[in-house]
Every structure is written in C-alpha cells, then in structure tokens.
Design an enzyme around this catalytic site. Structure first.
Site, short mmCIF file in Angstrom:
data_model
loop_
_atom_site.label_atom_id
_atom_site.label_comp_id
_atom_site.label_asym_id
_atom_site.label_seq_id
_atom_site.Cartn_x
_atom_site.Cartn_y
_atom_site.Cartn_z
CG HIS A 370 0.93 12.29 7.36
ND1 HIS A 370 1.57 13.31 6.72
CD2 HIS A 370 0.69 11.36 6.42
CE1 HIS A 370 1.71 13.01 5.45
NE2 HIS A 370 1.18 11.83 5.25
NE ARG A 476 0.13 -0.62 4.47
CZ ARG A 476 -0.82 -1.27 5.15
NH1 ARG A 476 -0.84 -1.26 6.47
NH2 ARG A 476 -1.77 -1.92 4.49
NE ARG A 512 4.37 -1.44 1.01
CZ ARG A 512 3.03 -1.36 1.14
NH1 ARG A 512 2.26 -2.21 0.55
NH2 ARG A 512 2.51 -0.41 1.88
CD GLU A 611 0.45 -4.67 -3.46
OE1 GLU A 611 -0.31 -4.21 -2.60
OE2 GLU A 611 1.46 -4.09 -3.87
CG ASN A 634 -5.86 -3.94 1.48
OD1 ASN A 634 -6.71 -4.71 1.90
ND2 ASN A 634 -5.01 -3.33 2.26
CG ASP A 635 -3.08 -2.10 -3.98
OD1 ASP A 635 -3.92 -1.23 -4.27
OD2 ASP A 635 -2.06 -1.86 -3.30
NE ARG A 645 -6.35 0.16 -0.90
CZ ARG A 645 -5.14 -0.24 -0.49
NH1 ARG A 645 -4.29 -0.79 -1.34
NH2 ARG A 645 -4.78 -0.08 0.74
CB CYS A 682 -0.47 -8.45 4.25
SG CYS A 682 0.27 -7.96 2.70
#
Ligand code: PEP
Ligand code: MG
Length: 765
Positions: A370, A476, A512, A611, A634-635, A645, A682
């Site tokens: 984080h 996110r 999201r 996705e 990405n997914d 990934r 995205c």
C-alpha cells in the site's frame, strides 16, 4: 576469594548526573573519553573501565581506559571475536566473567597490564542495533557481578553511543576513521516500486532520541511519564482492536493481537521501568530496550523471531509517539527529505508533508504494498527491499533515490551526484513539456479524443488540474477497503466519494464498485486460498453472492452524489444476467434512498466494465441495460491470452497488437457504436502511445490512464493521422501475423503514426 560488590556506592543516577556535568565541560575529545572512563570506574567501583571503539576494519581499538596501561591506548586492538571484548562485540550481548583468565575466549594483551585483573564485565555499545564499540569494567578481586551493575553499564553504553555519534566525544577527523558516524558512500539495490529520481537529505523514520535528551532530571517524573504513555499505548491498541478508530492502513488483526500482548508484557514494561529508574529519560529507556531487542533478535536465524522484532519495534515507535504527546516522529522535516524507514503504513505516508518529501526508501515493502500505491499517487519515488539501509544511513546524509532502477545511494560521491543532476534535469524538462500540453487532445486530422484518469486515492485528484484530463475514467474504490482494518462505514465511504466528486468539480468521475478478490485482499475479509485467484471468487461475483457489502457501497455512492450526476460501473461481468442483477441492485438502492427522503443524484449512468472475453461476444445482449461500456483491457487481455498479468514469466508473452486481440477490441467498439453507447478503454494499453494510437485507429475516442501517461499520449495524438491509421488497420485485421507491431512500425508515417512514436519503439527483428 569470591565476594560480592557490597562496597559499591553504585548509585546509577549519580553516575548519570556526573556524566551530564562532564559533557557540559569544554575539553578535547580524548580528554572527554578519559574522564568518562575515570567516572565509570569511580562511581561504579571498578578498578578498570575501558572504551573500545570499532574501526572500519572491524577491529576494536582501545580508545580510553582507567586502570589499564595508558600507553596502550590507540595501540591495542582486537579483532571481532578475539578475546572477551571481541566476544561481546560478536554476540552484541553483555558478558560477565568472574575469572577472566579461565575463560576459553580470554586473550592476553600484555601491553595493557591486564594480567592482574580477574572479574570482567563487557557490554556492547550499540546504536540503531549496530555495534559501535564495547565498554568494559574489570576488578582485581574475583567477584559476583550483580545484574544491576550490568544494567548500569548498558545504560552508560547507550549514552556513550549517542554522544559519540553526535560528535561530542570524538572530533571529526578521528570520527572518519571510526565506524561511528559513517562517511563512506554506500549503494543499495532494491526494488523500484514508484518511479522518479530524487536527491535530498536522509530523514530516519525511527530517529535516535538524541544525546541532549537522554538523562532525566527526575526519575519519578520520568516513570510517571512512562506509565502514562504506556497506558495511552494500551488504550490505543485496544481501541484499534475494537475497531473504534480505524487506522487507514494500520496493522492487521493478528499483529494488533501481538501488540496487545507485548504492550502488556511485564518483561518489556519492567525493562523500560528499570532503565528509567537508572536515570534515563523515558524516551531513552524505550530506545535502550529497543536497541537490545534489535541486537539480540536480528542475530536470530529464525524468521519468527525477526517478525517479532518488527512488532516490538513498531510498538516502541508508537510508545515514543505517545511520550511525545502524540506528535509525529518527524517533527521538522527539511525541505528535501528522503524518508528511510523499515516500513511505513499508507496512513503514515498520507500524514507526511507532501511539499517536503522527495522520496521514500524502505527496508521492506513490495510493488503491490500500500505504501507503493500511495507513493505513486503522491508522485514520489519509492524503493523497497533495501535491507540494512536504515542502519547505514545517518540523519542528514545526502541521499539519491532512484525509483527507475531501484537504487539507493547514501553519501554518494560527487561524480554520482553530477550524473544524477543531469538525469534529473532531463526528466524534469520532459515533465515540463508534458505539463504544458494541458489543452484538449486533438489529432493531426482534427479528431477530439477524450483522455481521462485512472485513480484510487483522493490525493490523486489534483492530477485532473495538472494534466487537464477530461475526467476520471476509473476510480478504483477498493483501495479504501484494502487498507482498512475493518469494513469502512457508510459515512466514511460516503465522505471519500463526496470529496472525490467535490475535487472533480464539473468533470465526470466513474466509480468502479469493489474489485476485491484475486490479489486484492481486504484485511477485514477472511482470506481464502483459491487455486486460481484471478479466475476465482472476485469482484462482481463476490458482490452478487454477498450482496450486503455491494449494497452498502452503492448506498454510500448514491448519498454522496446527492443532487449531482453519478457514474458507477461494475467490474468482471461475464454474463448478461450478472450485469442486469447488478443494475437491479443499484436501482433498488436508488429507490430506497428516494423512499427514505434522501437527496438522490440528479442523473445516473450505470456502466459495464468489459473484462471477460465472454462479455465481448455478448455485449449486444446486455447493451440495453447499460449506459456506457469501459473496456478493462488489463483483465480482458489476461483472460483472452490465458496469461496471468501478475506472472512476469507470461504477462509479456503475447502482444495486444495481435490481429486476434484487435479484432476482439474492434468488435466491442463497433457493437457499442451501433447502439450509440459510449465506450472507452482503461487499462495499461491505453497508457502506451503506440497501443493508444491503435485503439484510436480502431475507433475508440475515449481512453483512461494514470496521470503521468496523459502527457505522452496527448503528445502522440497531436501527431496522429487517425484516418490514415484506421484505413491501414482495416486492411490488416485478418493478417496471419502474430502481431501487427513490426508491420506498423515499418509502415510508420504511412500508417499515420507520428515520428517520435516510431522512434520510441525500436523495431522487432
Ligand atoms: C483492467 O482490468 O483493465 C482495469 C483497469 O482494472 P484493474 O487493473 O483494476 O483490474
Ligand atoms: Mg480489472
């Protein structure tokens, strides 16, 4: 003859008071060391007291003595492990021997006249868990050393370490030779977890207490301060455990349980109180006990012990903060601070004065920690896994932190500084050039492309202004959940969402909903081990199966948007039913808010995050239930190519510029266009200039990416001939090639690409 030392005055407080008086007298370094040994011998009733300091070579040099032959000072030295002094150094632990000559490690140095002495006590002089030297006491008689006498010597050793390091005892030129205050350039290779390069001064996140604040005026007062701080510490740990005050990114529950145990551990508390009784300030007592724990546990080969050390150290830091009336461990930051710490929580990072922090160097940390996420959001470099760096750096050292290559330079040589200055200048010029491109993104042939931001933290919202982005294409929301010890409450969720919308002003923000599961683990959720986490119970699957959490989040979003427009999208949708079920849940929450008389959003837009390949082939069957589509590339690409990934071995194995992937992406865009449904992309591919060009060529006119990619993509767009590229691509989507990349780069301007994009992507042979 064996006797106890009942003849001793051994009032440690008097010894400390006299030490303080001695420090106030102006005299040269050697005289000061000599007087210190005289004082120890006299006050504690020893025949001999000596100070050995460690030189760079590791040798322990006799630097001052009372009782040994004065001529041997600076002449005699012992190798680490040699003799009893060497043994103390190697074990970093006190040693008391009644009859030194009988000990297997005894090594005679005749020039010191040592033969005449029997009882030996040695304690390590430690600073930051690192050995600085050894303090010894000897007597002519054989005697039993009391525990308190060792304690006293340890206390003196701790003070000695601080005053030696502060330069009060040994003058600068002598210091350069001794390994006390370090002066050698050091370079550590770690992991680059947030990019950028910074130069500044070291600020140790666990600062030493400082030589001027070690000896207490009144031990009773000091004990009372310690007790109050301990009480406050226990209360705060209990509070955290009860979930009352949720520290953003605080320790996990298990760790808190361990904290509670240690905070109530009589052994720890007793050792602290003992040190205070001896005359130390409460802060110095914490430091001393911490030093001993560190020296002891760091040597342990058992990782469980080292883990325990981490807990104890954190607890000690918290206790220091309570002693300081809750103040930060970093009171006055210099203008260009580079924080060096073992680890740092995201909440602590958010507390730092951003205008003064240039970078963060951690002994621990990881790419997905984080702290790394927050550092990226703050736009400062972070390098982790720099084991041992905290002990090698000194407060105020010159530091270069290289977040591109994962390097930490401590006290770098002038040539290194010069090289980095040039690199930093080039980087800042490039950044400046991008910052000037704050207007809309318009292609060479006049097409307007919307560029939005991917963010996850409130502090990132300043990027809207800095980059001139059109809005937030992906917020996110899970970050707040991942760093929270307990489930964030409705009002704390709502507060963040509202602040995000406030910060965006008129620009739209797409929230999201929770994308937990897989590698994104919330501390409050029970962790389940799944055979294939990326293909597991995550995101909307979790949200629909356990609707409480998702419903709660939707409620918070609806309340936060009162009177404004609200954009929400759902991740990982694989079937039309999932999308409809999610939308239904949203509508129900909207009605719930209306029935309760809450102000509702002025306008809502519900989106599908595309996705999964399954959804790419079914998007037309659900398009009536969505107001917009956002392709989570990405997914989507990890599932399309079946390449994890997170797994660096396979994540770059396939090229998204392959005709198959481009056909899929084109299909999604065309179905959306045919239904007049806005669609954007995205994910990382939208952030890379060449890939972004291809997406635009396929017909996407809205892309979302992290803030630092907006400039380069906008620049690419200004030189892109969209129509030319669209034609070029249309003629090649059924190509049998593995990837269109080499063909595209070869075609270059013929395919409408700007020259600098071609130059930045060397052709694959
Ligand atoms: C994606 O999958 O493309 C995406 C943007 O979401 P995340 O990276 O958060 O999974
Ligand atoms: Mg995703």
């Amino acid at each position: 003859m064996l006797r106890t030392n009942d003849h001793l005055s051994a009032d440690p407080r008097r010894l400390l008071t006299r030490m303080r008086q001695l420090m106030a007298v102006q005299e040269n370094a050697q005289e000061r060391l000599d007087h210190l040994t005289d004082l120890i011998a006299e006050e504690a009733g020893w025949d001999v007291s000596s100070i050995y300091l460690q030189r760079r070579s590791g040798a322990l040099e006799l630097c001052a003595t009372h009782g040994l032959d004065g001529a041997s000072v600076h002449k005699v030295s012992l190798q680490p492990g040699e003799g009893l002094v060497g043994l103390v150094a190697r074990q970093a632990r006190p040693l008391a021997v009644e009859n030194a000559q009988d000990h297997p490690s005894f090594s005679l140095k005749p020039e010191t006249g040592e033969k005449a002495f029997h009882t030996f006590v040695g304690v390590p002089i430690l600073r930051g868990g690192r050995l600085v030297g050894v303090l010894t006491a000897q007597s002519r008689e054989v005697r039993v050393t009391q525990e308190e006498e060792i304690e006293t010597l340890q206390t003196v050793a701790m003070i000695l370490a601080e005053i030696i390091a502060s330069g009060d005892v040994i003058e600068a030129e002598e210091m350069a030779e001794l390994d006390v205050r370090q002066s050698r350039a050091e370079r550590f290779q770690g992991g680059a977890y947030s990019s950028g390069v910074a130069m500044g001064v070291a600020v140790l996140y666990e600062p030493h207490v400082g030589s001027e604040h070690l000896i207490a005026d009144d031990s009773k007062d000091e004990d009372a301060r310690l007790q109050t701080a301990l009480k406050a510490l226990r209360a705060s740990v209990d509070d955290m455990l009860a979930g009352g005050r949720v520290p953003l990114g605080g320790p996990t529950r298990d760790v808190l349980q361990a904290y509670r145990m240690f905070a109530n551990d009589q052994g720890w508390v007793e050792r602290l109180r003992e040190a205070v009784k001896l005359g130390l300030t409460a802060e110095a007592a914490v430091e001393r006990v911490r030093n001993e724990n560190r020296a002891r546990l760091m040597k342990s080969p058992d990782p469980i012990f080292r883990e325990r050390l981490h807990d104890l150290e954190d607890l000690a830091s918290r206790l220091l903060r309570h002693l300081d009336g809750g103040a930060s461990l970093l009171p006055d930051l210099p203008e260009d601070a580079i924080i060096i710490a073992r680890n740092i929580g995201p909440a602590e990072m958010l507390d730092l004065d951003r205008s003064k922090i240039r970078g963060i160097a951690l002994e621990e940390g990881s790419a997905s920690s984080h702290a790394a996420i927050v550092a990226k959001a703050m736009g400062i470099p972070l390098v982790g896994r720099l084991e041992g760096s905290l002990d090698r750096a000194e407060e105020g050292d010159t530091i270069i932190l290289d977040g591109e290559f994962g390097l930490l330079h401590i006290r770098p040589a002038n040539e290194v500084i010069e090289t980095y200055k040039e690199r930093m200048l080039a980087l800042s010029e490039r950044k400046q050039a991008y910052a000037e491109l704050r207007g809309p993104a318009i292609s060479l042939d006049g097409q307007r492309i919307a560029l939005s931001l991917n963010v996850g933290l409130l502090i990132e919202m300043t990027q809207l202004e800095e980059t001139g982005a059109d809005g937030v294409g992906l917020f996110r929301t899970e970050f707040q959940f991942m760093v929270s010890e307990t489930l964030p409450r409705l009002d704390s969720q709502g507060k963040i969402y509202k602040s995000v919308m406030d910060a965006a002003g008129d620009k739209p923000v797409i929230f999201r909903t929770l994308d937990l599961g897989g590698d994104k683990v919330a501390q409050f959720a029970p962790s389940t081990v799944e055979p294939n986490p990326a293909l597991g119970w995550r995101a909307i699957r979790m949200g629909l199966d356990r609707p409480g959490l998702l419903r709660y989040q939707l409620r918070a979003l609806i309340r936060a948007a009162a009177g404004r427009s609200l954009h929400v999208m759902f991740p990982m949708i694989a079937t039309p039913w999932e999308m409809r079920a999610a939308r239904e849940m949203f509508e129900r929450e909207l009605q719930h808010a209306e029935h309760r008389g809450h102000a509702i959003p002025s306008d809502v837009k519900v989106g599908l995050m595309l996705e999964t390949p399954a959804m790419a082939w079914a998007v037309e069957h659900v398009i009536d239930a969505v107001d917009f589509v956002s392709v989570g590339a990405n997914d989507l690409m990890q599932y399309f190519f079946a390449a994890d990934r997170q797994n660096s071995r396979v994540s770059d194995r396939y090229d998204v510029l392959s005709p198959s992937a481009l056909t899929l992406l084109k299909r999604v865009r065309d179905v959306c266009a045919a239904h007049d449904t806005p669609v954007s992309v995205c994910g990382e591919i939208a952030a890379k200039p060449l890939e972004a060009a291809v997406l635009i060529g396929l017909g996407y006119s809205s892309l979302s990416m992290s803030g630092n990619n907006i400039g380069p993509v906008k620049k690419m767009i200004s030189g892109l001939d969209v129509e030319k590229l669209t034609h070029w691509l249309a003629a090649r989507t059924d190509s049998p090639a593995d990837s269109l990349r080499p063909l595209l780069l070869e075609a270059g301007e013929e395919a409408g690409l700007p020259l600098d994009v071609i130059d930045a992507n060397p052709q694959i042979q």
